[in-house]
Design a protein around this motif. Structure first.
Motif, PDB file in Angstrom:
ATOM      1  N   ARG A  18      36.873  -7.426 -44.729  1.00 52.80           N
ATOM      2  CA  ARG A  18      38.051  -6.664 -45.128  1.00 52.80           C
ATOM      3  C   ARG A  18      38.708  -7.265 -46.367  1.00 52.80           C
ATOM      4  NH1 ARG A  18      43.079  -7.558 -44.134  1.00 52.80           N
ATOM      5  NH2 ARG A  18      44.377  -5.938 -44.985  1.00 52.80           N
ATOM      6  N   HIS A 114      45.323  -2.132 -39.733  1.00 58.77           N
ATOM      7  CA  HIS A 114      44.844  -1.530 -40.977  1.00 58.77           C
ATOM      8  C   HIS A 114      44.041  -0.260 -40.740  1.00 58.77           C
ATOM      9  CE1 HIS A 114      46.031  -5.228 -43.013  1.00 58.77           C
ATOM     10  NE2 HIS A 114      45.544  -5.848 -41.963  1.00 58.77           N
ATOM     11  N   ILE A 136      39.985   2.284 -43.558  1.00 55.50           N
ATOM     12  CA  ILE A 136      40.545   0.935 -43.583  1.00 55.50           C
ATOM     13  C   ILE A 136      40.540   0.441 -45.027  1.00 55.50           C
ATOM     14  CG2 ILE A 136      38.303  -0.029 -42.880  1.00 55.50           C
ATOM     15  CD1 ILE A 136      39.881  -2.384 -41.633  1.00 55.50           C
ATOM     16  N   ASP A 137      41.699   0.437 -45.631  1.00 57.98           N
ATOM     17  CA  ASP A 137      41.853  -0.060 -46.998  1.00 57.98           C
ATOM     18  C   ASP A 137      40.879   0.602 -47.976  1.00 57.98           C
ATOM     19  OD1 ASP A 137      43.755  -1.796 -45.908  1.00 57.98           O
ATOM     20  OD2 ASP A 137      42.300  -3.412 -45.647  1.00 57.98           O
TER      21      ASP A 137
END
Length: 167
Positions: A18, A114, A136-137
């Protein structure tokens, strides 16, 4: 069944991935190595693409458009020699139970804050027996039960996808 150690190894690596912006094959390979995954000896363009740890296999794929996939097979049930299962529905249900046991691990991890539930696409419905999907992001995290062809195993897979640059 997949053990707690193997699920923890996948979650720890997803948490490590991540932080890579952007997610690249080289960066992912470095994270695999740093997290104690064993290389599988399948380098491509100078980057190790196949990894194993605690009974989980993982792959790094880069596509022509720059998209990067990091995929994990957290459960695999091979087909028998004839290419068929006695009760394919029972195998699918077993895969769905494994997936149901893994989803709380993802949703209870440091990733949870997230994750935004993403809509399933028609392609997801065609590809997966059962699937959960999140954004996610700027990436897509997918966990699902899959059988890509009738003579291939049924698997529970988790994939983190970094889309390629948009024109």
């Amino acid at each position: 069944m997949t053990g707690a150690r193997s699920l923890a190894a996948v979650i720890a690596l997803l948490e490590g991935l991540r932080g890579l912006v952007p997610l690249t094959a080289g960066g992912a390979a470095a994270r695999f190595s740093a997290h104690g995954w064993a290389p599988g000896g399948k380098p491509r363009n100078g980057v190790e693409t196949s990894w194993d740890k605690d009974g989980v296999s993982a792959w790094i794929q880069t596509f022509g458009d720059g998209t990067v996939h990091v995929s994990f097979a957290v459960w695999i049930r091979d087909v028998d020699a004839s290419g068929y299962f006695d009760d394919l529905d029972a195998v699918y249900e077993q895969g769905e139970r494994v997936l149901d046991g893994f989803l709380p691990e993802i949703q209870g991890s440091a990733l949870a804050g997230h994750l935004v539930t993403a809509e399933r696409t028609a392609a997801d419905e065609d590809e997966f027996i059962e699937v959960a999907k999140w954004a996610i992001d700027g990436r897509i995290l997918t966990a699902g039960v899959i059988q890509q062809d009738t003579d291939l195993p049924v698997m529970v897979v988790v994939t983190l996808e970094q889309p390629g640059p948009q024109p």
